[in-house]
Scaffold this active site. Sequence first.
Site, PDB file in Angstrom:
ATOM      1  CB  ALA A  61      -0.857   0.088   1.076  1.00 25.87           C
ATOM      2  N   GLY A 102       0.402  -5.423   0.697  1.00 25.75           N
ATOM      3  CA  GLY A 102      -0.705  -5.356  -0.333  1.00 25.75           C
ATOM      4  C   GLY A 102      -0.340  -6.178  -1.924  1.00 25.75           C
ATOM      5  CD  GLU A 105      -3.451  -7.719   2.203  1.00 23.21           C
ATOM      6  OE1 GLU A 105      -4.108  -7.984   3.049  1.00 23.21           O
ATOM      7  OE2 GLU A 105      -3.065  -6.649   1.888  1.00 23.21           O
ATOM      8  CD  GLU A 125       0.643  -5.712   5.525  1.00 23.59           C
ATOM      9  OE1 GLU A 125       0.305  -5.957   4.564  1.00 23.59           O
ATOM     10  OE2 GLU A 125       0.990  -6.822   6.194  1.00 23.59           O
TER      11      GLU A 125
END
Length: 687
Positions: A61, A102, A105, A125
Amino acid sequence: MSTQYSVAGSVAIIRLDNPPVNGLGLSTRQGILRDLTRALDTPEVESIVLTGNGKFFSAGADISEFGTPKSSMEPSLRTVIEALEDSAKPVVAAIEGTCFGGGLELALGAHYRVAATSAKVGLPEVKLGLVPGAGGTQRLPRVLNVRTAADMITGGSPRTAGVLAADPDQRLFDRVVDSDTVSAATQFAAEVTASGRRPRIRDLEVAGTEDLGAVRAQLTKRSRGFAAPLIALDLVEKACSLPFTEGLDAERAAFLELVGGDQSASMRHAFFAERTARKIPGMPADTAVRTLRKVAVVGAGTMGGGIAMNFVNAGIPVTVLETSQEPLDRGLATIRRNYQAQVDKGKLTSDVLETRMGLLHPTVDYSDLADCDLAIEAVFEDMDVKRAVFTNLDEVMKPGAILASNTSTLDVDAIAEFTGRPEDVVGMHFFSPANVMTLLEIVRADKTADDVLATASAVGQRIGKVTVVSGVCDGFIGNRMLARYRRAANILLEAGASPEQIDSAIEGFGYAMGPYRVGDLAGGDIGWAIRKRRYAENPDMPREEISDRLCEMGRFGQKTGAGWYDYEPGRRDAIPSPVVAELLESYHREKGTRRQEFSPDEIVQRLVFALVDEGARILDEGIALRASDIDVVYLAGYGFPRHRGGPMFHADTIGLDTVEEALRTFDPGTEPAPLLTRLAKEGKTFN
């Protein structure tokens, strides 16, 4: 454009193109969805490959968007992942380089994954006080051993695709290749088209679920004070027991709670502060740096040996100088033992050990340093000793070589004047043990050339250090503030608190060790030598009577088996000492004072607010470039709890008016730092 679209035969290739790390900000998410739609709408396209730029698949992210409208704008990452899963044409993720957060993911949302053997994958994270927010805690346990997935999610450390693929039960990668990953993925995509299969990780059951109680016990001990790791483990357990959609909703709720909390705000501040610290105001980003092929380290003691290890670890040859053969041999033997300990733990191979030792060139002759590009002195903290070293370096080092001092407190301007080239002199203050601690204070003397400063900073980053630039003053940023912190602790001690009460309070705040346990670990004789120097330079300065008396008794800490605490042979457990208790009682009898009592909260405030006040003075004087630099120094070098963001950010969080009021209460006769008072009055913050 944050993505690039191309077609190879019947395969569409969507390439993330958002330098420098392919962050998944709004424009990138929009680009992926736009290109996916284009591929689905093109009849000639039968399958899709999603990839990055070689170095980065995606680092995750764009955290600069957190807290802004973009973070909640559609398409969210969860929406993009669901679009990949629901694609009517098979999607293959081609993973090269870094695939974090991310990014992983996103790859987990593809139907298939082809990875380079060297690709690094992870969900880091927790290092930002968060948990994955787009399905990472629910999908990863479905394709890896649950224990492995739990370790990756709760610890945040990456794994290479090659290591993970060695587990025969893993279902994360469909192929792992040594080269040309995108071509391999393109070929694989063409192969799977005919099968018509578009498997989704969300539809898998978690295989081989196991009791994670042992993981929880270890994690509770390791992550003391941090909320995210245990919440992440809760989510992994939900992946094992709940339907996928329920686990996904629980993950999202946990993410939103954490991202709005103080811990994540503090840890994100720390993340950006470390990167900002590399930037030197007024110095162009393209300032040329000097060549560094070979380094000299003067002194083979604990500090010099640790400094040398940093450079040979990075493949840089080091000439190590000592005054005679015996301390030189002893220093090299210590370095070898340090490496052997890593070999014994499986962290290093014997071949690497010998390669690194082969980069060390011992000598007792200054003339052997003549071809070095950088010399770092790591000798006794005495100005006359430094004078002798720098006089010799000035005579033998080639023109353009950088002369650096590892001094922790002495005047670098004065040291520079021992040479005929003060523009080439800079402070490079490593922290002990230098081969472990990540902080490097780079001290800019009055005449230090810009390219010397830029080179020192680049060198620090090359050997894996977190670098912060400081101006010249006694103790620079870190040790000047540490002196104030210790003074606050000693005031409490002299007023009636015990070492164990003070240590317990600050450890409850989040420090790994309190000031008195740290003092015993470092050695009380070191601080005593510095105090005696300062007493001589400033006869009117207050004495640390209790500390001095302890040292006069020969209680220097763990090295002597006794300091502020007692120590049993071969153990490091700090045992409250009846000798120290009697020393404190006799001090109060002699002074005729009555011992006061302090709550843990007041002890913490007195210590932490002392740091803040001194930090404000350092900032106001221009010794530190930014308040965030002070935070970095204390996070990377002094054990300040990362989930509180550093002393200056912590003060911002609780309110500078609260800090100022408390300081006036603690010491009514002393004015808080002018900058602190001014900012508090204006309702502003340091950062």
